[in-house]
Design a protein around this motif. Structure first.
Motif, short mmCIF file in Angstrom:
data_model
loop_
_atom_site.label_atom_id
_atom_site.label_comp_id
_atom_site.label_asym_id
_atom_site.label_seq_id
_atom_site.Cartn_x
_atom_site.Cartn_y
_atom_site.Cartn_z
N THR A 292 2.99 161.30 -84.29
CA THR A 292 2.29 160.09 -84.88
C THR A 292 1.10 160.49 -85.74
O THR A 292 0.73 161.84 -85.63
N GLU A 293 0.56 159.49 -86.64
CA GLU A 293 -0.64 160.05 -87.25
C GLU A 293 -1.78 159.12 -87.20
O GLU A 293 -2.95 159.73 -87.32
N ARG A 294 -1.53 157.94 -86.70
CA ARG A 294 -2.61 156.86 -86.56
C ARG A 294 -3.00 156.35 -85.41
O ARG A 294 -4.04 156.22 -85.00
N MET A 295 -2.04 155.96 -84.76
CA MET A 295 -2.27 155.24 -83.62
C MET A 295 -2.73 155.91 -82.30
O MET A 295 -2.55 157.18 -82.11
N LYS A 296 -3.48 155.22 -81.61
CA LYS A 296 -4.04 155.75 -80.34
C LYS A 296 -3.24 155.95 -79.25
O LYS A 296 -1.92 155.25 -79.09
N ILE A 297 -3.56 156.91 -78.50
CA ILE A 297 -2.57 157.32 -77.33
C ILE A 297 -3.35 157.23 -76.01
O ILE A 297 -4.37 158.14 -75.87
N GLY A 298 -2.99 156.46 -74.97
CA GLY A 298 -3.77 156.23 -73.82
C GLY A 298 -2.69 156.62 -72.52
O GLY A 298 -1.40 156.37 -72.57
N SER A 299 -3.45 156.94 -71.54
CA SER A 299 -2.49 157.11 -70.33
C SER A 299 -2.91 155.83 -69.50
O SER A 299 -4.00 155.27 -69.52
N ALA A 300 -1.92 155.30 -68.75
CA ALA A 300 -2.03 153.97 -68.27
C ALA A 300 -1.12 153.95 -66.90
O ALA A 300 -0.17 153.49 -66.66
N ALA B 214 9.49 157.44 -77.00
CA ALA B 214 8.55 158.11 -77.70
C ALA B 214 8.79 157.99 -79.22
O ALA B 214 7.94 157.79 -79.84
N ASP B 215 9.84 158.23 -79.43
CA ASP B 215 10.43 158.30 -80.86
C ASP B 215 10.60 156.95 -81.39
O ASP B 215 9.99 156.65 -82.48
N GLU B 216 10.63 155.80 -80.61
CA GLU B 216 10.67 154.48 -80.82
C GLU B 216 9.60 154.14 -81.07
O GLU B 216 9.35 153.16 -81.95
N ALA B 217 8.43 154.49 -80.08
CA ALA B 217 7.05 154.20 -80.23
C ALA B 217 6.30 154.61 -81.66
O ALA B 217 5.73 153.83 -82.24
N ALA B 218 6.91 155.81 -81.90
CA ALA B 218 6.17 156.26 -82.92
C ALA B 218 6.55 155.53 -84.37
O ALA B 218 6.01 155.54 -85.34
N ALA B 219 7.84 155.25 -84.39
CA ALA B 219 8.53 154.38 -85.53
C ALA B 219 7.84 153.06 -85.57
O ALA B 219 7.79 152.66 -86.61
N LEU B 220 7.08 152.58 -84.55
CA LEU B 220 6.54 151.24 -84.58
C LEU B 220 5.16 151.40 -85.29
O LEU B 220 4.33 150.27 -85.58
N GLU B 221 4.56 152.67 -85.37
CA GLU B 221 3.14 152.79 -86.15
C GLU B 221 3.10 152.32 -87.59
O GLU B 221 2.16 151.85 -87.93
#
Length: 341
Positions: free
Chosen positions: A52-60, A17-24
Motif C-alpha cells: 500500500t501507499e496511503r492507508m494507515k495500518i493498525g494492530s487490533a 491483505a491483497d484484497e484490503a490493499a485493492a480497496l485503498e
C-alpha cells in the motif's frame, strides 16, 4: 470521519491483505489486523505496508502480556518506518483464556500493564534512556538477573516522535483509562444508540484527566456493510460473531462481552447465548442473538437506511467507521460510503 476495515485473519493472510490493499484506491483510509491466537499481526502489517501507499495500518490488537513494552515499542516503530509513518498501535489486555491458555502468562494487573506499556512506548519513541521500575523493570535489577543490564534507548531513530495508540476496552475502569491516556479507542460490539448509557460516564471522567496535547479521543467502530433493497438480510451474518463474543470469549462470570450485552439490556439473551455456546450448540447460540442487536451494530439495508446508520455512528462519537463489506463488489461499497463521509 475516516473509513477502515478489519482484515479477515481466519483465511489466507496474503489474499486478505491483497484484497484490503485493492480497496485503498476505493477510498479506504485504514486497515486493522487482528492477532488473537492465529497468525501474528506485525508480519501481516509489514506485508500490507509494502502493498500500500496511503492507508494507515493498525494492530487490533497486540496484547500487553505476550510482548515486553520495549518490543511493542520497537514493533510499532519498525512498522512506522517501513510504512512511511502510517502505523497505528492497537493495544489491549485481551482475556485470561488467551493470555494464560495460549501465552502461558498470569492474567494480572491488566489496567496497570496497559497504562505502563503506553507510557514506556511513548518514552522509547522519544528516544529516552529508559530507567523504569514498576510492573516491568528496565533494566532488570541485579538481584533478579545477572546484574549486567543497563539503561538503554532505542538504537534506531523512529520516523515519528510518537505513534498513535488505540486501546481496546469495554469495562468502566478500562474505558476511563483509555479516555485519559490513549489517542484512540477500539470498542467491540458497539451499538451507537446505547453507547452513551454504557460508557458516557467513564469517557467523561477519563477525558477530564486527559492531557491537552493528546487532542480529542478518536473512536473506531462500525460493523457489517451491505447496501441494497434486500441487503437487510446480511445482518444475520453478524449472528455467529456476536454469539462467539457473548457466548464463547470467556468463562461464565469472566466474559467482558457478555457483561456488555447485559449492560445493553439483553441480559436474558446473553445468558442463553452463553449457555448454548459453551454447550457446543453454536448455531443455536447464533439464532438466540436478538434481531435488534444484529441490526443496531451493522449497516445493512437500502441506501437511505445505511446513510442513517452512518450518521448514528457519527453522532455517537465515532471518528473512524470500521466496516466489513458484504457482497461481490466491496470496492463499490467502500466508494459509496466514503463519498458520504
Amino acid at each position: 470521519m475516516e473509513l477502515s476495515m478489519l482484515l479477515d485473519y481466519a483465511g489466507d493472510p496474503r489474499k486478505a491483505a491483497d484484497e484490503a490493499a485493492a480497496l485503498e484506491a476505493a477510498g479506504l483510509d485504514a486497515v486493522w489486523v487482528a492477532e488473537a491466537w492465529g497468525f501474528d499481526s506485525p508480519t501481516i502489517m509489514g506485508y500490507l505496508a509494502a502493498r500500500t501507499e496511503r492507508m494507515k495500518i493498525g494492530s487490533a490488537i497486540l496484547n500487553v502480556y505476550s510482548r515486553t513494552p520495549a518490543l511493542i515499542a520497537q514493533t510499532a516503530a519498525g512498522l512506522d518506518a517501513v510504512s512511511g509513518g502510517r502505523a497505528l498501535l492497537g493495544l489491549g489486555a485481551s482475556g485470561p483464556q488467551v493470555v494464560e491458555g495460549w501465552h502461558g502468562k498470569p492474567y494480572d494487573r491488566p489496567l496497570g500493564r496497559t497504562r505502563e506499556t503506553v507510557e514506556l512506548c511513548r518514552r522509547v519513541w522519544r528516544r529516552e534512556t529508559i530507567d523504569h521500575h514498576g510492573i516491568t523493570h528496565m533494566p532488570l535489577p541485579a538481584p533478579m538477573g545477572s546484574g549486567l543490564g543497563k539503561p538503554l534507548k532505542i538504537l534506531t531513530r523512529p520516523v515519528r516522535p510518537t505513534v498513535p495508540v488505540y486501546i481496546a476496552s469495554l469495562g468502566p475502569a478500562n474505558v476511563r483509562m483509555t479516555a485519559e491516556i490513549a489517542d484512540g479507542w477500539l470498542p467491540t460490539l458497539f451499538i451507537p444508540e446505547k453507547a452513551a448509557a454504557v460508557w458516557g460516564g467513564p469517557l467523561a471522567e477519563g477525558t477530564a484527566k486527559r492531557a491537552p496535547e493528546l487532542g480529542p479521543l478518536q473512536t473506531v467502530a462500525g460493523g457489517l456493510l451491505a447496501i441494497g433493497e434486500d441487503a437487510a438480510a446480511a445482518r444475520d451474518l453478524a449472528r455467529p460473531q456476536i454469539a462467539l463474543y457473548v457466548g464463547g470469549m470467556g468463562a461464565p462470570g469472566k466474559n467482558f462481552y457478555n457483561d456488555l450485552a447485559v449492560a445493553y439490556g439483553y441480559g436474558e439473551a446473553a445468558r442463553r447465548i452463553q449457555e448454548l455456546y459453551l454447550a457446543g450448540r453454536k448455531r443455536d447460540a447464533a439464532a438466540a442473538v436478538p434481531d435488534e442487536f444484529c441490526e443496531l451494530m451493522t449497516l445493512c439495508g437500502p441506501e437511505g437506511y445505511v446513510r442513517e446508520r452512518v450518521e448514528a455512528f457519527r453522532e455517537a462519537g465515532v471518528t473512524m467507521l470500521n466496516v466489513t463489506p458484504v457482497g461481490p463488489e466491496p470496492a463499490r461499497l467502500i466508494e459509496t460510503v466514503k463519498s458520504w463521509l
